[in-house]
Design an enzyme around this catalytic site. Sequence first.
Site, mmCIF file in Angstrom:
data_model
loop_
_atom_site.group_PDB
_atom_site.id
_atom_site.type_symbol
_atom_site.label_atom_id
_atom_site.label_comp_id
_atom_site.label_asym_id
_atom_site.label_seq_id
_atom_site.Cartn_x
_atom_site.Cartn_y
_atom_site.Cartn_z
ATOM 1 N N CYS A 175 -10.938 21.903 1.544
ATOM 2 C CA CYS A 175 -10.062 20.787 1.306
ATOM 3 C C CYS A 175 -9.294 20.833 -0.059
ATOM 4 C CB CYS A 175 -10.732 19.283 1.739
ATOM 5 S SG CYS A 175 -12.010 19.146 0.328
ATOM 6 N N CYS A 184 0.891 -1.192 -0.144
ATOM 7 C CA CYS A 184 0.043 0.055 -0.041
ATOM 8 C C CYS A 184 0.811 1.371 -0.017
ATOM 9 C CB CYS A 184 -0.878 -0.077 1.136
ATOM 10 S SG CYS A 184 -1.787 1.437 1.566
ATOM 11 N N GLN A 240 -15.618 14.669 9.516
ATOM 12 C CA GLN A 240 -14.339 14.640 9.440
ATOM 13 C C GLN A 240 -13.643 13.591 9.474
ATOM 14 O OE1 GLN A 240 -13.220 17.256 7.627
ATOM 15 N NE2 GLN A 240 -14.446 19.022 7.705
ATOM 16 N N CYS A 243 -0.246 6.317 1.563
ATOM 17 C CA CYS A 243 0.680 7.574 2.494
ATOM 18 C C CYS A 243 1.842 7.913 1.455
ATOM 19 C CB CYS A 243 0.826 7.050 3.678
ATOM 20 S SG CYS A 243 -0.503 6.852 4.678
#
Length: 371
Positions: free
Chosen positions: A331, A11, A210, A14
Amino acid sequence: MHCDYYEAEQCRSCTLLEVPYADQLARKDARTREALDGVPTLWEEPLASAQSGFRNKAKMVAGGTVAEPRLGILRADGAVQDLRECPLHEPVVAAALPVLAEFMTAARLVPYDVTSRRGELKYVLVTASPAGELLVRFVLRSTESVPRIRKHLPSLTDRLPHLAVASVNLHPTHSAVLEGEEEIVLTERALLPMRVGDVEMYLRPQGFFQTSSQMAGALYTLAASWTAELTYRTAWDLYCGVGGFALHLARPGVEVIGVESSQEAVAAATASAADAGGGVRFEAGDATAFALGAAQEPDLVVVNPPRRGIGADLAGWLEGSGVRHVLYSSCNVDSLARDLTAMPSLRTVRAQVLDMFPHTEHFETLVLLER
């Protein structure tokens, strides 16, 4: 933050994980300053987040088999990479994921296979409240599995005693959309309390909150602080979600109206307003249509739009209105910059980056505008 999935290249969500956290914050702050170049602003230092264990929700793709289920992300080959030990999740969410995987086996929930388009369970969605209670949603193709989920739900509750709300979402089509329109609540409770500071908010299964409760609290606290010295008798909270800004802007003698397209979110926000007392009400509808059709302008407008921003029509209305102050929570700094350019008579007097999404390029920016 160390992540075994990242190290094994299983993954790479990030994308900034190898960047020191202080440099991540500086990079996001510089990105905002560049996008808002030329706008006179009192710049606050970026607000840091916890670097792990901060996500209050898990959106897990269901995969594998009934005997060996997986919960994680969809790989390029159509298989699911299991991410039950992702270090981003709050501890209560992380602890629930293995139990939910075992529940898939007990209830014989067949994971949906995107390649063959067969199977039932598409996603397992988990949200944790600040108090540690859980909302769990099973996204299914049909109602075929619902009786088995109901049958085994008591055993799941025994293993997850903090499970407060459970539901099934029906999503029959093969598409990249996360969920369908129909929701079946399986528990007596349909509302998850989300207490932030002194304000009790509620979340329904299809509502939005959020990603980080910590940063949500900081965001609403900043909003209340930045507007504390402003004089306003009326305020709008457009794209209000479950009403976080509206409820934090309430004060005696002030009328606050929240507008949100999601009926589920409005129902939850209305429940919060009932607990909080008078002065705040919520309506379901389009934010731009509401503003353009209003008979009177408010003193203060809060906007918290999706990534696309508020758009030319609402920006044009705000520019031509007599609204004295606008609080813009964004955002996406690119759409924020575009919207601010369309409102030149509203001067930016304060701005701050809040790191809602550590280890990624995403972040929240709060801006106060004054006519």
